[in-house]
Every structure is written in structure tokens, then in C-alpha cells.
Design a protein around this motif. Sequence first.
Motif, PDB file in Angstrom:
ATOM      1  N   HIS A 411     -10.559   2.871 -10.509  1.00  0.00           N
ATOM      2  CA  HIS A 411      -9.457   3.807 -10.311  1.00  0.00           C
ATOM      3  C   HIS A 411      -9.003   3.800  -8.851  1.00  0.00           C
ATOM      4  CE1 HIS A 411      -9.282   6.153 -14.111  1.00  0.00           C
ATOM      5  NE2 HIS A 411     -10.547   5.792 -14.219  1.00  0.00           N
ATOM      6  N   ALA A 412      -7.709   3.974  -8.646  1.00  0.00           N
ATOM      7  CA  ALA A 412      -7.177   4.186  -7.303  1.00  0.00           C
ATOM      8  C   ALA A 412      -7.747   5.481  -6.737  1.00  0.00           C
ATOM      9  CB  ALA A 412      -5.652   4.255  -7.359  1.00  0.00           C
ATOM     10  N   ASP A 413      -7.954   5.511  -5.424  1.00  0.00           N
ATOM     11  CA  ASP A 413      -8.427   6.741  -4.799  1.00  0.00           C
ATOM     12  C   ASP A 413      -7.236   7.564  -4.320  1.00  0.00           C
ATOM     13  OD1 ASP A 413      -7.575   5.577  -2.397  1.00  0.00           O
ATOM     14  OD2 ASP A 413      -9.587   5.338  -1.574  1.00  0.00           O
ATOM     15  N   GLN A 414      -7.516   8.663  -3.617  1.00  0.00           N
ATOM     16  CA  GLN A 414      -6.448   9.581  -3.230  1.00  0.00           C
ATOM     17  C   GLN A 414      -5.351   8.888  -2.430  1.00  0.00           C
ATOM     18  OE1 GLN A 414      -6.697  12.519   0.116  1.00  0.00           O
ATOM     19  NE2 GLN A 414      -6.861  14.002  -1.552  1.00  0.00           N
ATOM     20  N   ALA A 415      -5.728   8.097  -1.430  1.00  0.00           N
ATOM     21  CA  ALA A 415      -4.732   7.445  -0.574  1.00  0.00           C
ATOM     22  C   ALA A 415      -3.856   6.494  -1.383  1.00  0.00           C
ATOM     23  CB  ALA A 415      -5.422   6.706   0.568  1.00  0.00           C
ATOM     24  N   GLU A 416      -4.464   5.744  -2.305  1.00  0.00           N
ATOM     25  CA  GLU A 416      -3.708   4.786  -3.112  1.00  0.00           C
ATOM     26  C   GLU A 416      -2.794   5.504  -4.102  1.00  0.00           C
ATOM     27  OE1 GLU A 416      -6.963   1.124  -3.094  1.00  0.00           O
ATOM     28  OE2 GLU A 416      -7.253   2.849  -4.414  1.00  0.00           O
ATOM     29  N   LEU A 417      -3.273   6.604  -4.673  1.00  0.00           N
ATOM     30  CA  LEU A 417      -2.444   7.392  -5.586  1.00  0.00           C
ATOM     31  C   LEU A 417      -1.242   7.983  -4.857  1.00  0.00           C
ATOM     32  CD1 LEU A 417      -5.209   9.295  -7.597  1.00  0.00           C
ATOM     33  CD2 LEU A 417      -3.698   7.515  -8.493  1.00  0.00           C
ATOM     34  N   LEU A 418      -1.473   8.503  -3.654  1.00  0.00           N
ATOM     35  CA  LEU A 418      -0.376   9.092  -2.882  1.00  0.00           C
ATOM     36  C   LEU A 418       0.669   8.038  -2.533  1.00  0.00           C
ATOM     37  CD1 LEU A 418      -2.372  11.451  -0.488  1.00  0.00           C
ATOM     38  CD2 LEU A 418      -0.740  12.164  -2.253  1.00  0.00           C
ATOM     39  N   ALA A 419       0.213   6.855  -2.138  1.00  0.00           N
ATOM     40  CA  ALA A 419       1.145   5.777  -1.789  1.00  0.00           C
ATOM     41  C   ALA A 419       1.961   5.351  -3.001  1.00  0.00           C
ATOM     42  CB  ALA A 419       0.368   4.593  -1.218  1.00  0.00           C
ATOM     43  N   TRP A 420       1.312   5.269  -4.152  1.00  0.00           N
ATOM     44  CA  TRP A 420       2.003   4.874  -5.391  1.00  0.00           C
ATOM     45  C   TRP A 420       3.053   5.912  -5.765  1.00  0.00           C
ATOM     46  CZ3 TRP A 420       2.682   6.657 -10.390  1.00  0.00           C
ATOM     47  CH2 TRP A 420       3.045   5.710 -11.356  1.00  0.00           C
ATOM     48  N   GLN A 421       2.682   7.193  -5.719  1.00  0.00           N
ATOM     49  CA  GLN A 421       3.636   8.249  -6.075  1.00  0.00           C
ATOM     50  C   GLN A 421       4.834   8.247  -5.137  1.00  0.00           C
ATOM     51  OE1 GLN A 421       4.638  11.172  -4.451  1.00  0.00           O
ATOM     52  NE2 GLN A 421       5.756  12.021  -6.209  1.00  0.00           N
ATOM     53  N   LYS A 422       4.585   8.034  -3.867  1.00  0.00           N
ATOM     54  CA  LYS A 422       5.686   8.017  -2.885  1.00  0.00           C
ATOM     55  C   LYS A 422       6.664   6.897  -3.188  1.00  0.00           C
ATOM     56  CE  LYS A 422       6.571   8.165   2.098  1.00  0.00           C
ATOM     57  NZ  LYS A 422       5.952   8.145   3.449  1.00  0.00           N
ATOM     58  N   GLN A 423       6.137   5.754  -3.643  1.00  0.00           N
ATOM     59  CA  GLN A 423       7.007   4.617  -3.962  1.00  0.00           C
ATOM     60  C   GLN A 423       7.932   4.922  -5.138  1.00  0.00           C
ATOM     61  OE1 GLN A 423       3.906   1.623  -4.468  1.00  0.00           O
ATOM     62  NE2 GLN A 423       4.579   0.572  -2.616  1.00  0.00           N
ATOM     63  N   THR A 424       7.509   5.806  -6.040  1.00  0.00           N
ATOM     64  CA  THR A 424       8.356   6.127  -7.193  1.00  0.00           C
ATOM     65  C   THR A 424       9.567   6.969  -6.794  1.00  0.00           C
ATOM     66  OG1 THR A 424       7.264   8.231  -7.790  1.00  0.00           O
ATOM     67  CG2 THR A 424       6.290   6.179  -8.659  1.00  0.00           C
ATOM     68  N   GLY A 425       9.479   7.697  -5.692  1.00  0.00           N
ATOM     69  CA  GLY A 425      10.566   8.586  -5.272  1.00  0.00           C
ATOM     70  C   GLY A 425      10.876   9.668  -6.287  1.00  0.00           C
TER      71      GLY A 425
END
Length: 462
Positions: A411-425
Motif C-alpha cells: 500500500h502507498a503510505d501517507q506521503a504517496e497518497l497525498l501526492a496522488w490525491q493532489k494530482q487528481t485536482g
Amino acid sequence: MRLSFHGADRGVTGSCHMVECAGKRILIDCGLYQGGRELDEENSQPFGFDPTSIDYVLLTHAHLDHCGRLPLLHKKGFHGEIITTAPSRELARLVLLDAAHLQEEDARYRARIAARRGSTDQRIAPLYSVLDALNSFEHFGRTAVYDEQIEVAADVRGTFINAGHILGSASIYLQLTEGSQQSTVLFSGDLGNYGGPLLCDPTKPPTVANVVMETTYGDRLHKPLGPSVEEFYDAVTDTFRRGGNVVVPTFALERAQELLYFISQGISHGRLMKSTQVFVDSPMAISATEIMQRHLEGLQPEIATLIREGHDPFHFAGLHFTRESAESVALNKIQTGAIIMAGSGMCTGGRVRQHLKHNLWRPESSIVFVGYAANGTLARRIIDGAKEINLFGEKIAVRARIYTINGFSAHADQAELLAWQKQTGAKRTFLVHGEEESMRSFATHLGNTQIDLPEPNQVFEL
């Protein structure tokens, strides 16, 4: 257009979400709740919708908590189409047949216990049978290909995007039209950890209006992979020095193959002895390894090249696969010098429970956890420091050395999840598939988006 939530809502397992658009009802996943007996009972409760009304199921991946109620959906009257990737189709067959078999075994065991107590209760039955699982496979229809748009139904277009979690795993992007209204929604599924040795990293997500995303590790960061591998090698070396065995409760899909790769590398580079004996006591993991070798599109290029050239990156001299039950039982006679990898990863069933029974009480042995353990599972109780557990009606002392190495997480960790969500806009973010504390912690780090933590069966207008 509506979005509703029917599983993994303020909890980690049982993922199941529904989109209603243009007269169609589309499920994203239909997973099993995993944990204690209370969650087992929750699996048998009504879905929160009429299974006969569902037109399509879009399956993100083949882990049990995402696909495990598909046979029950069929049993309750579902007549629609299941769409997923080719690897997920194959892996789901393994997972669902294994789950049905374990449920039938458990039902027979509980019936015997009840009979010994003089009970005449005839209601002890599995959630679904092997036959139910086999019949559910008839619903698998079109095969999704990464990044290729598919017309799910009129006015509903879907694209499966590599989620990098396990082989065949996907995030699912839906473009919805109903009359003059249009919207987009992206379901993360389970997102993979970046930089893994076997699977490709998750694909960058598209820009969307709404995102439904997992938060399994929304409140923490993983240990780096390199030190985690070294910690695993040290645990093995120290255990063998003490004269015990290493028992690794293993998720059969991806985690087992990753560990075999690292053990092979450890032997090649002198971190583990060439005489190291490893027993993969999981028919599902064995078959999953074979499936992985047939589907190279989701693997790192160097791993795919090795396999194409006939080099097995998972094989070494001391590796043994045990498919038969008799072979599994024979492992109980081994007192020292073995790494035993067996399912399930959360110790909720499967062969690992026998190996825990024979090794957990031995101070010279070690139990190495390398994956997520949900609340209420046997794995979590051991990790949290239980001094004694019950297995097969017997009290077992916990004297083995317990290791928890979370750098192997798929699973992605917190930092990776945050980066992914930000990319979705995304203008609106729905948080699912995480313990409530993790969701709330993750939510505090989000900005420029409306945040929702859906409750079971809650409905939202898109």
C-alpha cells in the motif's frame, strides 16, 4: 447521478461502492469484511441494495476484501457483467475458490463442535459454497486493458489505470453523462507503494471532479524498503542462530513473490546462507506466482526480461512448494532452520494457523509480519502484544520473537497518497478503506477539496 457506499466505510475491509447513472447501477468492488466473528456476521447481512438491480461490477483487483462477496452477490440474484483486467480475472478465481473452500471447512468444524455440545441447530452454513464461487465466474465478461477506454454502458465510459498494488490492480476512472449533466469520478482501489522490485509504479491519475480513495496508511509513513529487507535478513539469521524457525504469515498475491525475490537476492549476495530452506505452504501463492510469470505487462522491465529469457527470479536451490495437505502437516516436524511462508497474512484462516500452533510458543522461533493487519484479526492481536491466544480450541503462549516490518507494504503510505490525491485536482474527496483514526489524520493534510467520510449505505448526489 448518485454515489453510495456499502463497504469499507470508516473501516478497512469490505470495499463496495455504487454509481447510479443513466438508469444503470454499477458497483465498484464487492469485497469481504475480514476480522473477527462480528465481521463474519456482517458479511451475511443485506448489501444495502438489491443485488438483482446491479447491472455491472467493475473490479479493481483480486484481494479478498475487494472481490470476496462476488459469489454471494451471484447467490442473491445478480445477473450482470463483471469487468476487470486479465490478471485480476485469473487471480480472483484462485481467491474466491480458496475462500469458499475455507468457509465450507469452517462451517463443518462449527457444526461438529455444536453437535458435540448436543445442539440440533441446522443453520450452520458457509456464506457461500465452492459451487457458488464457480457459478459467479460466469459473470466475468469483457476484459479491461490499462489506459484503454471501455464503454461500460451508454453514457458511462470507464478507464482502468495501473494502481501498482498487486498484479492486475487498477484505479477506475468513470466519465458519466445523464441528460445535460456530466461528471467524473475516480476510484483509487488500493494504491501501491512506489519503487517496489517487482511491479510497475502506479500510473499518474487523470484530473477529475470526484475521487474515492483508500486511506489504509493515511496516518503514517513506511520504513524505507532497503532497511526493511536488511531487517528481514537479520531476523532470519538471528532465528536460525537461536535454533528456531521463521514463520511468515503471507499474502499470497504479490507479497509472497516479493519475499521470494528478496530471499533469492539475499542468498546470491551472501546475506543468507546458501543452505537456507524456504517452504511456500500456500497453494494459492504457488498458483499466483505462475500467473505472474504469464502476465508481464504489470512487472518492472528488468523482471519481465528475466522471465522472458527463461530465468526465474523467484527460484533458488532451497525453495520448496507444498501444495498437498500431507506435505503441510509434515512441516510441523521441522524444529529449526526453516522459513515457512503460509497464508493468510492476517492469520484469519489458512495453513499459517497450524504453523503458529507449532512455533508461537517456542522462544527460539520468530513470527515475521510483513503486511497490514486489520483490527480484530489474530495477526493484530499478536502484533499488539497478546501473551496468549486461542487456536483450534487450545491456548497457545506467545513466546516466539515477533517482528513487524512494514517497509514491504503493498500500500502507498501517507506521503504517496497525498501526492496522488493532489494530482487528481479533485474538488471533492471521499475517504474510504481505512480505520477512522487514519482517515481523520489523512483529512487534516488535504487542501482545496471538499472532504467526506461516508457512513455505511450513505448516498451522495454527484
